[in-house]
Design a protein around this motif. Structure first.
Motif, mmCIF file in Angstrom:
data_model
loop_
_atom_site.group_PDB
_atom_site.id
_atom_site.type_symbol
_atom_site.label_atom_id
_atom_site.label_comp_id
_atom_site.label_asym_id
_atom_site.label_seq_id
_atom_site.Cartn_x
_atom_site.Cartn_y
_atom_site.Cartn_z
ATOM 1 N N GLY A 22 0.852 -1.192 0.000
ATOM 2 C CA GLY A 22 0.000 0.000 0.000
ATOM 3 C C GLY A 22 0.880 1.231 0.000
ATOM 4 N N ASP A 23 0.685 2.117 0.991
ATOM 5 C CA ASP A 23 1.528 3.312 1.089
ATOM 6 C C ASP A 23 2.640 3.147 2.129
ATOM 7 N N MET A 24 2.835 1.937 2.615
ATOM 8 C CA MET A 24 3.878 1.660 3.611
ATOM 9 C C MET A 24 5.097 1.025 2.936
ATOM 10 N N ALA A 25 6.262 1.649 3.127
ATOM 11 C CA ALA A 25 7.518 1.100 2.592
ATOM 12 C C ALA A 25 8.333 0.567 3.766
ATOM 13 N N TYR A 26 8.916 -0.614 3.580
ATOM 14 C CA TYR A 26 9.710 -1.208 4.648
ATOM 15 C C TYR A 26 10.903 -1.968 4.058
ATOM 16 N N THR A 27 11.882 -2.220 4.910
ATOM 17 C CA THR A 27 13.104 -2.929 4.522
ATOM 18 C C THR A 27 13.215 -4.201 5.349
ATOM 19 N N VAL A 28 13.577 -5.293 4.684
ATOM 20 C CA VAL A 28 13.778 -6.581 5.353
ATOM 21 C C VAL A 28 15.257 -6.957 5.229
ATOM 22 N N THR A 29 15.864 -7.306 6.354
ATOM 23 C CA THR A 29 17.233 -7.816 6.354
ATOM 24 C C THR A 29 17.205 -9.188 7.005
ATOM 25 N N THR A 30 17.826 -10.152 6.361
ATOM 26 C CA THR A 30 17.858 -11.505 6.892
ATOM 27 C C THR A 30 19.220 -12.132 6.601
ATOM 28 N N GLY A 31 19.610 -13.087 7.406
ATOM 29 C CA GLY A 31 20.876 -13.775 7.155
ATOM 30 C C GLY A 31 21.556 -14.248 8.422
ATOM 31 N N ARG A 32 22.870 -14.436 8.298
ATOM 32 C CA ARG A 32 23.665 -15.030 9.364
ATOM 33 C C ARG A 32 24.727 -14.039 9.836
ATOM 34 N N VAL A 33 24.906 -13.963 11.159
ATOM 35 C CA VAL A 33 25.974 -13.177 11.770
ATOM 36 C C VAL A 33 26.821 -14.142 12.587
ATOM 37 N N VAL A 34 28.132 -14.088 12.394
ATOM 38 C CA VAL A 34 29.054 -14.972 13.102
ATOM 39 C C VAL A 34 29.551 -14.257 14.361
ATOM 40 N N LEU A 35 29.372 -14.893 15.508
ATOM 41 C CA LEU A 35 29.879 -14.362 16.776
ATOM 42 C C LEU A 35 31.280 -14.920 16.996
ATOM 43 N N ARG A 36 32.186 -14.053 17.417
ATOM 44 C CA ARG A 36 33.585 -14.461 17.595
ATOM 45 C C ARG A 36 34.065 -14.143 19.002
ATOM 46 N N ARG A 37 35.068 -14.897 19.423
ATOM 47 C CA ARG A 37 35.691 -14.628 20.725
ATOM 48 C C ARG A 37 37.164 -14.313 20.486
ATOM 49 N N GLU A 38 37.720 -13.515 21.385
ATOM 50 C CA GLU A 38 39.141 -13.174 21.299
ATOM 51 C C GLU A 38 39.985 -14.327 21.822
ATOM 52 N N VAL A 39 41.110 -14.570 21.161
ATOM 53 C CA VAL A 39 42.044 -15.590 21.605
ATOM 54 C C VAL A 39 43.307 -14.871 22.081
ATOM 55 N N VAL A 40 43.673 -15.133 23.339
ATOM 56 C CA VAL A 40 44.864 -14.524 23.929
ATOM 57 C C VAL A 40 45.734 -15.646 24.489
ATOM 58 N N THR A 41 47.013 -15.646 24.089
ATOM 59 C CA THR A 41 47.966 -16.644 24.569
ATOM 60 C C THR A 41 49.119 -15.923 25.239
#
Length: 64
Positions: A22-41
């Motif tokens: 109708g007169d409503m415009a919208y945006t759809v975002t979909t997908g995958r996000v990878v979560l990461r952790r820091e590695v400290v040695t």
């Protein structure tokens, strides 16, 4: 996925599309996000390692 170099690091993979209803415009975002952790040695930062993947879907109203 594996190749001659071994398994590849997972990457974010997002797709965005715009729609009108109708007169409503919208945006759809979909997908995958990878979560990461820091590695400290021994106190030295060695980089980030993928630890989880999250699938998302987002609907946002355009112009607001």
């Amino acid at each position: 996925m594996a190749d001659d170099q071994g398994p590849q690091e997972p990457t974010d993979d997002l797709v965005t599309s715009r729609h009108t209803l109708g007169d409503m415009a919208y945006t759809v975002t979909t997908g995958r996000v990878v979560l990461r952790r820091e590695v400290v040695t021994d106190g030295t930062f060695d980089g980030h390692v993928a630890s989880a993947e999250v699938f998302l879907t987002s609907y946002t109203l355009d112009g607001e």
